[in-house]
Design an enzyme around this catalytic site. Structure first.
Site, PDB file in Angstrom:
ATOM      1  CG  ASP A 118      -5.549   3.405   6.610  1.00 21.48           C
ATOM      2  OD1 ASP A 118      -5.752   3.118   7.811  1.00 21.48           O
ATOM      3  OD2 ASP A 118      -4.436   3.711   6.167  1.00 21.48           O
ATOM      4  CD  GLU A 151      -3.554   4.386  10.478  1.00 24.61           C
ATOM      5  OE1 GLU A 151      -2.788   4.939  11.270  1.00 24.61           O
ATOM      6  OE2 GLU A 151      -3.245   4.140   9.303  1.00 24.61           O
ATOM      7  CG  ASP A 172      -0.669   0.579   2.439  1.00 23.30           C
ATOM      8  OD1 ASP A 172      -0.953  -0.024   3.478  1.00 23.30           O
ATOM      9  OD2 ASP A 172      -0.120   1.684   2.447  1.00 23.30           O
TER      10      ASP A 172
END
Length: 143
Positions: free
Chosen positions: A138, A140, A49
């Site tokens: 994504d 986090e 990635d």
């Protein structure tokens, strides 16, 4: 291997999964000098990635080294796009990798719906063509 990676159940550098990378300095943050293969080849396809932080990527070398797929950062929050997304997305495909786009979510700036709309508007290239992966998120704990 960092304590953070070990706590996530990653026992060896080649045992990491998409989104993790281990570096010789012991850090688990992204290197700015290029992507790291992040799949265990025995467990599945090898892939990377990448984002603008990685700068220019030598896709042909990655592909000849075993990389089969790439996820490229397209957007973040609801106001940021990768300055080199198009170059990375197109070049990875030209080198023979299956590629997809990802969105880096930032829950502190807007709703999930707003960010999803932004990703759909500025990501691109989704097609049932056998060489394009679906978009991914994504997210986090502390972006």
């Amino acid at each position: 291997m960092t304590a953070k990676a070990r706590a996530a159940g990653i026992a060896t550098t080649d045992g990491a999964y998409l989104g993790w990378s281990a570096h010789s300095d012991g850090s688990d943050r992204r290197a700015t000098n290029g992507p790291v293969l992040t799949f265990n080849a025995a467990a599945g396809p090898a892939g990377v990635d990448v984002s603008a932080w990685n700068g220019p990527v030598d896709w042909a070398t990655l592909h000849s080294g075993g990389a089969q797929l790439a996820y490229i950062k397209a957007t973040e929050g609801n106001s940021s796009t990768s300055s080199i997304f198009t170059q990375q997305y197109d070049a990875s495909h030209q080198a023979g990798l299956i590629r997809g786009a990802y969105h880096f979510a930032n829950p502190a700036v807007s709703t999930g719906a707003s960010q999803a709309d932004y990703f759909v508007a500025y990501g691109r290239g989704w097609a049932p063509d056998g060489t394009t992966l679906p978009g991914v998120l994504d997210i986090e704990y502390d972006p």
